[in-house]
Structures are given as structure tokens and as C-alpha cells.
Design a protein around this motif. Structure first.
Motif: not given
Length: 371
Positions: A211-215, A180-185, A231-241
Motif C-alpha cells: 500500500g505504498t502511496v506517492v501523492e 508515504v511520499f507526499r508533497d516532495n519536489t 512492484l505491486r500494490n502501489l498508488t500514484l495520485a495527484g502528482n504533477h509531472l
């Protein structure tokens, strides 16, 4: 019989009163407080599973190896800063973690991951992953390789970490699941702000992250905002790039299984127009929003992608591109995205089968007719 029953209850109560029938006490989790000038590694090595190492406000000139399961390494916000110590490695070759100690006390290893030029290293082994580690609320900056690196980690949580101006990656993982990678800069790192891969030191098929999540991360000024490699089975959601040479890369190759089953949704991806030169593995980059290359069965949906403009073969809002070893992308669905001002908005130079573009709000495509 009644007297016997009463006597039995009295005896049982007496046993419980003396503790003989009670559940064993649960060991309390400890908080190890570290101040600038004190050793983080010493506190980490002294901690037991479930403990917290709390870093107070200030700057620490140190790298740290973590191999204790259930450990939390936490600062008090961006003002808790880890920088390299004097004389640390200046190599910018990506670390594979292969030099990390395989003992429980990685801080005593002569050739540890941390000594190789990384900031914080969460290191398990192939046979014994390090589970349920949390790193939170601190800054890692100026390391020659990676600000925060993990390998063979299960259930790693990284939140509110700021990774700035590290030589290769801001935050990176290999051989890891359930992350889980969340709210990082991650800002102004030499390669990817967030880099997630099966491995970088050998050729092998994509692995399931389970099910790793990057959000909700902010990724700015890096070569690539987020790289998902093999990789497989991963979600990138709600990030600002923004301000990267490329926003998101989902990368596969000829190995089996292919990279895929990646969901990229609800991200804001704009003005990734920094110019980066060609490398041995990848063409020059500029103006790429989301790139899928050699990937399958992925979903790109409900993203807002604006003003990504460049002169690279990979420039465009959303780009499907045959991998550089010739592997096609197949059965990917690009749907319901808002694209404006990209050059062009949609690109499909891949000859793979079953890729679909539907419901996107866009104005330009290559070839024409995808909008």
C-alpha cells in the motif's frame, strides 16, 4: 467487615500515593537541535526511537545514515540544505545499499551507504527493517548517487523534501513497504526523480509494497519523473509531472510475480519532452506520459495528459509496450483519462491479453480506434 474494607481502601490509596501502584512513567521524546557546522550524524546516533533531529536553517556539508526506528529527521523548509562534503564520492553507479553498516550506528561504518555517494540513507537489514522513520522539510542536492535512499524500510514517510541535481535518483527505495511520499519536489536528477523498486542488484519477482502511496509530488526535468520497477500494490495520485523525458514508468519483466496492481490516477502529466539517449536497459526517451511495460492488473484513470511529443518508440500520452525481454502486459485498464496534444494520445503495441481502453477523451491513437 466494613472496617476491614475501609482499611483495605486506605492501604491501597497509600500504595498508590507512594507510586507502588502507579503505571510506569513514559519516557519523553526529545528534540535534538543541530545548527550548520555541527554534526547531524552525531545527533542521529544519540537519538532514541521517537526522537526528532531538527536541522535549523542553513547548509550542511554531510551525508547521514539513519537506522533508529521511529526517528524524525526534519529541517525548517527548503532553506535547510544537505550537500556533499569535500572529497565525497563522485561515482554515479546506482547504489544498492549493500555496503551499509548493519549495526545500530551506521555513521561509524567505513563503507556506509552515505559514504557511497548518497545524501540521507535510511537503512535496515533483511532481518530487521527500520520502521516508521520520517524525513521532512529539507533539501538534498548535488550527491553523486541519490539524494535520499532507503532500503528495508517499513512505514517510511518522506514529505516536503526537495531533491535537486543528484547524479542518479532524487528519492529512491528498495525492499521497502508501507511508504508515504507526499508533497516532495524532485528536479533535474540524472535518472528518476522518484524511484521505487524491489531491488536493483539481482533478478527477482515483483514484491508487494503493502500500500505504498506517492501523492502530490512535483517531478520536473528528470530523465523519468517516477519509476515503479517490479512492484505491486502501489498508488500514484495527484502528482504533477512536467519537463521530464518520460513522466511515469511502471516496469515489469519476465520474473514472477509480475509487476502490477498499480493505480495511476488524478495526475497531471504534461510536456515531458526532454530528450534522453538510449541506455543499456532502455531505448531513447522523449515525449512519454505514462508507460506500462510488462505489467498486469493495473489501473490508469482520471489523469490529465497533455502535449507529450517525441520520436521515441515509447512516445505518447499513455503507452502499453511489451517489455524489452518480451514480456507482455495483461489485464490493464486505461479509463476516463483526458488526453490532448500527445503524439499520439494512446499507444498499444503490446500483444498481451485483456488490456482495455474505455471512456478516454482523446483524438489520436496507435493503432487507430482506441479513442
Amino acid at each position: 467487615m466494613k472496617k476491614c474494607h475501609i482499611a483495605y481502601l486506605a492501604c491501597t490509596a497509600a500504595l498508590i500515593g507512594t507510586g507502588l501502584g502507579a503505571a510506569p512513567p513514559v519516557a519523553a521524546h526529545r528534540i535534538h537541535v543541530v545548527h550548520p557546522g555541527e554534526s547531524i550524524q552525531k545527533a542521529v546516533d544519540a537519538a532514541q526511537p521517537g526522537d526528532t533531529v531538527l536541522l535549523t536553517y542553513g547548509t550542511y556539508h554531510e551525508s547521514v545514515d539513519v537506522s533508529t526506528p521511529g526517528l524524525t529527521l526534519r529541517g525548517v523548509g527548503r532553506g535547510t540544505v544537505l550537500e556533499p562534503e569535500a572529497g565525497a564520492s563522485t561515482s554515479t553507479t546506482p547504489s544498492t545499499g549493500s555496503g551499509a553498516s548493519k549495526t545500530g550506528k551506521t555513521g561509524k561504518a567505513a563503507n556506509s551507504c552515505a559514504a557511497a555517494g548518497n545524501g540521507i540513507c535510511v537503512v535496515g537489514t533483511k532481518d530487521h527493517s527500520v520502521d516508521d522513520v520520517t524525513v521532512a522539510s529539507l533539501t538534498v542536492t548535488g550527491f553523486a548517487k541519490t539524494g535520499l535512499y532507503a532500503t528495508e524500510a517499513d512505514g517510511l514517510t518522506v514529505r516536503r523534501v526537495t531533491a535537486v541535481k543528484n547524479g542518479v535518483w532524487g528519492i529512491a527505495t528498495e525492499h521497502s513497504v508501507h511508504g508515504v511520499f507526499r508533497d516532495n519536489t524532485a528536479r533535474d536528477n540524472g535518472d528518476a526523480g522518484l524511484f521505487l523498486a524491489n531491488t536493483v542488484k539481482e533478478e527477482q519477482g515483483a514484491t508487494d509494497t503493502e500500500g505504498t502511496v506517492v501523492e502530490h509530488n512535483r517531478l520536473e526535468g528528470n530523465r523519468i519523473g517516477v519509476t515503479v520497477r517490479r512492484l505491486r500494490n502501489l498508488t500514484l495520485a495527484g502528482n504533477h509531472l512536467t519537463g521530464n523525458c518520460a513522466g511515469v514508468f511502471v516496469v515489469g519483466d519476465e520474473n514472477k510475480p509480475k509487476a502490477g496492481f498499480v493505480t495511476v490516477r488524478d495526475n497531471r502529466i504534461e510536456r515531458n519532452n526532454k530528450s534522453c539517449p538510449k541506455t543499456a536497459r532502455l531505448d531513447a526517451l522523449q515525449g512519454s506520459g505514462i508507460v506500462l511495460t510488462g505489467a498486469e492488473d493495473s489501473l490508469v484513470t482520471r489523469n490529465v495528459i497533455k502535449d507529450n511529443v517525441g520520436k521515441s518508440p515509447l512516445s505518447g500520452g499513455i503507452v502499453l509496450f511489451k517489455s524489452f525481454v518480451g514480456t507482455t502486459s495483461e489485464r490493464n485498464r486505461i479509463s476516463d483519462n483526458l488526453l490532448r496534444g500527445n503524439s499520439p494520445d494512446l499507444v498499444n503495441t503490446d500483444t498481451g491479453k485483456g488490456n482495455t481502453f474505455e471512456g478516454n477523451s482523446c483524438r489520436s491513437s496507435k493503432p487507430a480506434g482506441l479513442c
